[in-house]
Scaffold this active site. Structure first.
Site, PDB file in Angstrom:
ATOM      1  N   PHE A   1      -1.383   7.310   4.526  1.00  0.00           N
ATOM      2  CA  PHE A   1      -1.447   6.206   3.578  1.00  0.00           C
ATOM      3  C   PHE A   1      -0.188   5.340   3.584  1.00  0.00           C
ATOM      4  CE2 PHE A   1      -4.639   8.752   0.835  1.00  0.00           C
ATOM      5  CZ  PHE A   1      -5.667   8.299   1.643  1.00  0.00           C
TER       6      PHE A   1
ATOM      7  N   HIS B   1      -7.400  -1.851  -4.700  1.00  0.00           N
ATOM      8  CA  HIS B   1      -7.581  -2.360  -3.348  1.00  0.00           C
ATOM      9  C   HIS B   1      -8.210  -3.756  -3.356  1.00  0.00           C
ATOM     10  CE1 HIS B   1      -6.861   1.858  -2.079  1.00  0.00           C
ATOM     11  NE2 HIS B   1      -6.404   1.274  -0.987  1.00  0.00           N
TER      12      HIS B   1
ATOM     13  N   HIS C   1     -14.072   6.813   3.319  1.00  0.00           N
ATOM     14  CA  HIS C   1     -12.744   6.214   3.263  1.00  0.00           C
ATOM     15  C   HIS C   1     -11.705   7.057   3.997  1.00  0.00           C
ATOM     16  CE1 HIS C   1      -8.714   5.941   1.306  1.00  0.00           C
ATOM     17  NE2 HIS C   1      -8.878   4.675   1.682  1.00  0.00           N
TER      18      HIS C   1
ATOM     19  N   HIS D   1       0.839  -1.199   0.000  1.00  0.00           N
ATOM     20  CA  HIS D   1       0.000   0.000   0.000  1.00  0.00           C
ATOM     21  C   HIS D   1       0.871   1.245   0.000  1.00  0.00           C
ATOM     22  CE1 HIS D   1      -2.998   2.954   1.610  1.00  0.00           C
ATOM     23  NE2 HIS D   1      -3.762   2.297   0.761  1.00  0.00           N
TER      24      HIS D   1
ATOM     25  N   HIS E   1     -11.125  -1.774   4.374  1.00  0.00           N
ATOM     26  CA  HIS E   1     -11.177  -1.826   2.910  1.00  0.00           C
ATOM     27  C   HIS E   1     -12.039  -2.975   2.396  1.00  0.00           C
ATOM     28  CE1 HIS E   1      -8.797   1.470   1.299  1.00  0.00           C
ATOM     29  NE2 HIS E   1      -8.165   1.438   2.462  1.00  0.00           N
TER      30      HIS E   1
ATOM     31  N   HIS F   1      -4.704   6.466  -5.606  1.00  0.00           N
ATOM     32  CA  HIS F   1      -5.769   7.225  -4.970  1.00  0.00           C
ATOM     33  C   HIS F   1      -6.240   8.374  -5.862  1.00  0.00           C
ATOM     34  CE1 HIS F   1      -4.026   5.288  -1.322  1.00  0.00           C
ATOM     35  NE2 HIS F   1      -5.300   5.171  -1.037  1.00  0.00           N
TER      36      HIS F   1
ATOM     37  N   HIS G   1     -10.046   6.531   7.998  1.00  0.00           N
ATOM     38  CA  HIS G   1      -8.594   6.458   8.175  1.00  0.00           C
ATOM     39  C   HIS G   1      -8.152   7.452   9.251  1.00  0.00           C
ATOM     40  CE1 HIS G   1      -6.564   3.753   5.349  1.00  0.00           C
ATOM     41  NE2 HIS G   1      -7.539   3.990   4.480  1.00  0.00           N
TER      42      HIS G   1
END
Length: 565
Positions: free
Chosen positions: A324, A180, A303, A151, A337, A171, A307
């Site tokens: 990230f 993902h 999303h 990732h 996810h 992204h 996070h």
């Protein structure tokens, strides 16, 4: 030239002129449909080959699918002040690679279940696999840290695209969901292999349902626990899907928070996301013209917001989950996810979208992962569109947000429209905010004209009205959030739980990307305008409401309305 040839030449010339005129008008009205006419014209003229199976014609268009330069993995920025190196110990360019093959039809169908419903047996099995995965050396591509760094690689631009020095980040573009899904697929297969269980399926954190909104309690125990989390958000705290750590009311009752989450989900999944680009993100291709930066509705929130909500408030970027480059170090990342992956399936069903025939450049774009045998596999987007072919499905759960269509603020529409007209007499701001854009240090309200304000129902069904906030420039090292509203009379009392809410923009800090391209934000507003009784108005009032102090360093070029088929 004899008379017959002259006559034939004249007819051909008239045909070409007519086709060009029609094509020009069609391009102005609908660029996508124009390709169909172009194919037909060129086919009749013998310029392209006929496709007998479809009865149409195909043009050999340039392949703009995205892939990787396998020799290009390099250090990248996890945040502007932090250079990270997430590349594998051995360059994957040196490894043999195979193309992805679907599991055989006799392979057991894995069923992903909501994490708050799984039993002790499942947790014990998952715990065993995770402990093994964490014990493997980093040189093993199946190791937990190696998996987490996958990732990191694809969210910091560690790989360049072929024949260019442009780094690739998955992204804020249409690769968000398929990439993902690939990561989860191989991660899940590796876990099952480590414990000899080919039925193992990842759980999903069902934060879009009241019963599952708190982080599952068993994620608070080793090896699922990550000590880099916000302690104030430990269970049974209900997650905030539209979280803003500067303005969120942490003392809000759980019942009220659940309701706001449900209304917010409706806006992000239904009314604002009726077209693929609105939900999945902007179309990114391997060309200068194809480079884009524009998240889909769900990627911005929940999303990004989940996070941030999970990540530690003591760390610079709320690491682990809040950044990230480090997010996948927290086991909750995979449950988070998995739910997003499930919602991709739900969205396709709600809006009856078939992605199998979507843009070929998207379908043919490819990425690389190691499978459960440590074999390097090249997999394309087209390979991950059917979960049953990948041999997994989601346990069906209720969708309570599907029936929580928000209502307008308590002011009756007629009174609100009258108040807005009074405002119009006092001041009118242009929807284009001038050279260099306008700073968002305080709210911005602009009057935006609508070119189609008397559409029939069939036209609305075929063509979604889109609100576009374009040319958004943010500092990459700052968390930025602002909300967008339509026809708001009193900014001090409005909330995302009301129908006036059109969408939100959420930027998570990240490192240096390919360039300083600005972001565009898009969401559908046809349904919103109907509910506000504004669908026949020649213009609407759009308000951008800053939610974070960092909006002081954020500029907007303008706001406009587009129409999307």
């Amino acid at each position: 030239m004899d008379a017959a040839k002259k006559w034939g030449f004249a007819v051909t010339l008239i045909f070409i002129m007519f086709a060009v005129l029609r094509l020009t008008l069609l391009v102005l009205r609908d660029p996508n449909e124009s390709w169909k006419l172009m194919d037909t014209v060129l086919g009749v003229l013998g310029i392209v080959d006929s496709d007998e199976s479809s009865g149409g014609y195909k043009i050999d268009k340039e392949d703009l699918s995205v892939s990787l330069n396998l020799t290009s993995c390099h250090s990248s920025y996890g945040r502007p002040d932090l250079l990270v190196y997430c590349c594998p110990p051995r360059s994957i360019a040196e490894e043999p690679v195979i193309d992805f093959q679907f599991p055989g039809p006799s392979t057991p169908l894995r069923i992903r279940r909501p994490a708050h419903r799984v039993g002790r047996g499942f947790i014990a099995k998952y715990k065993k696999a995770l402990l093994i995965m964490k014990s493997l050396p980093y040189s093993d591509p199946r190791s937990f840290r190696h998996q987490a760094d996958m990732h990191c690689i694809f969210c910091t631009g560690a790989y360049d695209q072929p024949h260019s020095h442009r780094p690739l980040d998955i992204h804020r573009k249409w690769f968000f969901f398929p990439w993902h899904r690939m990561l989860l697929h191989f991660h899940e297969r590796i876990i099952g292999s480590l414990i000899g269980d080919d039925t193992f399926a990842l759980p999903f954190w069902n934060w879009d349902s009241p019963d599952g909104m708190a982080m599952p309690e068993w994620y608070m125990h080793s090896p699922f626990f990550d000590n880099q989390r916000d302690v104030s958000h430990f269970p049974p705290k209900v997650s905030d899907l539209n979280y803003d750590y500067e303005k969120t009311d942490e003392n809000m009752e759980n019942k009220e928070r659940m309701h706001l989450n449900m209304v917010f989900m409706y806006s992000q999944m239904v009314s604002g996301a009726k077209k693929p680009e609105l939900f999945m993100g902007c179309p990114y291709k391997n060309s200068e013209e194809g480079v884009c930066d524009g998240p889909g509705t769900i990627e911005s929130a929940p999303h990004n917001t989940i996070h941030t909500w999970v990540g530690s408030n003591f760390n610079v970027m709320r690491e682990d989950m809040g950044a990230f480059y480090s997010a996948a170090r927290d086991p909750s990342f995979y449950a988070h996810h998995s739910n997003l992956d499930r919602l991709w399936e739900v969205w396709k069903q709600i809006h009856k979208v078939d992605l199998q025939t979507f843009d070929p450049d998207w379908l043919n774009s490819s990425f690389y992962f190691h499978d459960e045998n440590s074999q390097l596999v090249r997999i394309k987007v087209r390979d991950v569109l059917d979960t049953k072919k990948l041999r997994y499905v989601y346990e069906e759960v209720d969708l309570p947000w599907l029936n929580t269509r928000p209502k307008p603020y308590s002011i009756p529409s007629k009174i609100a429209n009258h108040a807005l007209k009074i405002r119009e007499n006092r001041t009118i701001l242009s929807a284009e905010l001038g050279p260099g854009g306008r700073n968002l240090e305080s709210s911005i309200t602009v009057k935006v004209g609508r070119s189609k304000f008397n559409r029939r129902k069939q036209e609305k069904d075929e063509e979604e009205e889109i609100l576009v906030v374009h040319g958004i420039a943010v500092r990459i090292d700052e968390y930025v959030k602002f909300d967008v509203y339509i026809n708001v009379v009193d900014e001090s009392k409005i909330k995302p739980g009301f129908r006036e809410f059109a969408g939100t923009f959420v930027h998570i800090p990240h490192g240096k990307m390919d360039d300083d391209r600005r972001t565009n934000l898009k969401f559908g507003i046809s349904e919103v305008l109907e509910d506000l009784e504004a669908d026949r108005d020649e213009s609407i009032w759009v308000t951008l409401l800053p939610m974070t102090k960092s909006c002081t360093n954020t500029t907007i070029d303008g706001i406009r309305i587009e129409y999307m088929r």
